[in-house]
Motif scaffolding. Sequence first.
Motif, PDB file in Angstrom:
ATOM      1  N   LEU A 124       3.730 -20.352   1.127  1.00  0.00           N
ATOM      2  CA  LEU A 124       3.447 -19.479   2.274  1.00  0.00           C
ATOM      3  C   LEU A 124       3.889 -18.052   1.993  1.00  0.00           C
ATOM      4  N   ALA A 125       5.094 -17.897   1.473  1.00  0.00           N
ATOM      5  CA  ALA A 125       5.635 -16.560   1.225  1.00  0.00           C
ATOM      6  C   ALA A 125       4.857 -15.831   0.133  1.00  0.00           C
ATOM      7  N   GLU A 126       4.511 -16.556  -0.934  1.00  0.00           N
ATOM      8  CA  GLU A 126       3.807 -15.921  -2.055  1.00  0.00           C
ATOM      9  C   GLU A 126       2.415 -15.439  -1.649  1.00  0.00           C
ATOM     10  N   THR A 127       1.678 -16.256  -0.888  1.00  0.00           N
ATOM     11  CA  THR A 127       0.338 -15.835  -0.482  1.00  0.00           C
ATOM     12  C   THR A 127       0.400 -14.666   0.495  1.00  0.00           C
ATOM     13  N   MET A 128       1.431 -14.636   1.338  1.00  0.00           N
ATOM     14  CA  MET A 128       1.558 -13.507   2.259  1.00  0.00           C
ATOM     15  C   MET A 128       1.865 -12.220   1.495  1.00  0.00           C
ATOM     16  N   GLN A 129       2.740 -12.300   0.499  1.00  0.00           N
ATOM     17  CA  GLN A 129       3.025 -11.122  -0.313  1.00  0.00           C
ATOM     18  C   GLN A 129       1.787 -10.662  -1.076  1.00  0.00           C
ATOM     19  N   GLU A 130       0.997 -11.601  -1.548  1.00  0.00           N
ATOM     20  CA  GLU A 130      -0.232 -11.229  -2.247  1.00  0.00           C
ATOM     21  C   GLU A 130      -1.204 -10.553  -1.287  1.00  0.00           C
ATOM     22  N   ASP A 131      -1.263 -11.009  -0.047  1.00  0.00           N
ATOM     23  CA  ASP A 131      -2.104 -10.357   0.958  1.00  0.00           C
ATOM     24  C   ASP A 131      -1.693  -8.903   1.151  1.00  0.00           C
ATOM     25  N   VAL A 132      -0.399  -8.648   1.166  1.00  0.00           N
ATOM     26  CA  VAL A 132       0.082  -7.275   1.318  1.00  0.00           C
ATOM     27  C   VAL A 132      -0.364  -6.438   0.124  1.00  0.00           C
ATOM     28  N   ARG A 133      -0.220  -6.988  -1.088  1.00  0.00           N
ATOM     29  CA  ARG A 133      -0.654  -6.244  -2.281  1.00  0.00           C
ATOM     30  C   ARG A 133      -2.151  -5.971  -2.250  1.00  0.00           C
ATOM     31  N   VAL A 134      -2.933  -6.947  -1.826  1.00  0.00           N
ATOM     32  CA  VAL A 134      -4.391  -6.768  -1.752  1.00  0.00           C
ATOM     33  C   VAL A 134      -4.748  -5.719  -0.705  1.00  0.00           C
ATOM     34  N   ALA A 135      -4.062  -5.755   0.443  1.00  0.00           N
ATOM     35  CA  ALA A 135      -4.331  -4.775   1.500  1.00  0.00           C
ATOM     36  C   ALA A 135      -4.002  -3.360   1.032  1.00  0.00           C
ATOM     37  N   VAL A 136      -2.895  -3.214   0.318  1.00  0.00           N
ATOM     38  CA  VAL A 136      -2.529  -1.901  -0.230  1.00  0.00           C
ATOM     39  C   VAL A 136      -3.605  -1.423  -1.202  1.00  0.00           C
ATOM     40  N   ARG A 137      -4.039  -2.317  -2.075  1.00  0.00           N
ATOM     41  CA  ARG A 137      -5.069  -1.963  -3.044  1.00  0.00           C
ATOM     42  C   ARG A 137      -6.375  -1.596  -2.348  1.00  0.00           C
ATOM     43  N   PHE A 138      -6.728  -2.307  -1.305  1.00  0.00           N
ATOM     44  CA  PHE A 138      -7.964  -2.023  -0.570  1.00  0.00           C
ATOM     45  C   PHE A 138      -7.920  -0.601   0.020  1.00  0.00           C
ATOM     46  N   ILE A 139      -6.797  -0.246   0.616  1.00  0.00           N
ATOM     47  CA  ILE A 139      -6.669   1.090   1.206  1.00  0.00           C
ATOM     48  C   ILE A 139      -6.734   2.150   0.118  1.00  0.00           C
ATOM     49  N   GLU A 140      -6.087   1.887  -1.012  1.00  0.00           N
ATOM     50  CA  GLU A 140      -6.114   2.858  -2.117  1.00  0.00           C
ATOM     51  C   GLU A 140      -7.532   3.044  -2.638  1.00  0.00           C
ATOM     52  N   VAL A 141      -8.258   1.949  -2.811  1.00  0.00           N
ATOM     53  CA  VAL A 141      -9.643   2.036  -3.305  1.00  0.00           C
ATOM     54  C   VAL A 141     -10.521   2.771  -2.301  1.00  0.00           C
ATOM     55  N   THR A 142     -10.348   2.469  -1.028  1.00  0.00           N
ATOM     56  CA  THR A 142     -11.153   3.122   0.008  1.00  0.00           C
ATOM     57  C   THR A 142     -10.895   4.620   0.043  1.00  0.00           C
TER      58      THR A 142
END
Length: 272
Positions: A124-142
């Motif tokens: 649970l913790a690892e997938t949530m942290q990965e979601d945060v990393r993906v969200a950060v990357r999405f904002i950076e790409v946008t």
Amino acid sequence: MKDFMIPLALAAVGLAATWLGAIVGARAAKFGAEKSAEAIRSQVHDQGAVEHAHWLRQQRFSTYESFLEAWDECLRITQASAETDASDLAGLEDLRLAADRMVGRARRIAILGPAEVTRAAESLAETMQEDVRVAVRFIEVTKASIAEVDGRPIPADALSEASEDHRHHAQQVADLISAHRSQGRDMRELDGHPLLQAAMESAERYRLTSGEAREALRANVERISAAASEAFSMADVLMRNKEARERSRERFTSAAREALSKTPPDLRSDRE
């Protein structure tokens, strides 16, 4: 003499019996004391084990509960971000901190056990942290895509002006040629005419402007397409993580319920 030996023998037998009785009594007392001490030690050990098991169950309950609180906080933040359409890195800070709290509490679960609860909590913790990393990357790409597109705007106004100017000069040249033909004049007289020169300059401006517009449009389409492709990949990751968390949440809840329902003797061995 015989009369004397008989009492003496009886006395010796009595003394031996007394001595033997003393030895047997001492051995019996020692054995009884050892058994009593062993019983006391066993009772103390069992009492200590029961108390430790109760302590362990209470610690597990508190830690499992705090872990789920951090998980629920992540869900609330995620839902709030979706409703407000948050699209900046600062808005993800609260989610990152909540995900970090999940990781910290999962580490404590790893200490307290059992293993099945630990694995579910870590997932649970690892997938949530990965979601945060993906969200950060999405904002950076946008943001990078928007900045790149804004830095290379399509010259729509300039293209419109150049197109209109080219059309106007083309019409003037057409009218000039039509007039010469209607008058039966030699078309070679138009060589070097100012209108022809102006029309050629207008056509060149239109060619250059339209070329810039096409190149800007091509580059922007490519950049947006690349960003969209990466966004689709990130969306797939988020979807897989969501499904994995649903399974991990079920495993965590089931394993935690089982761990907390165990009797004290069971708790003594479930961490092995």
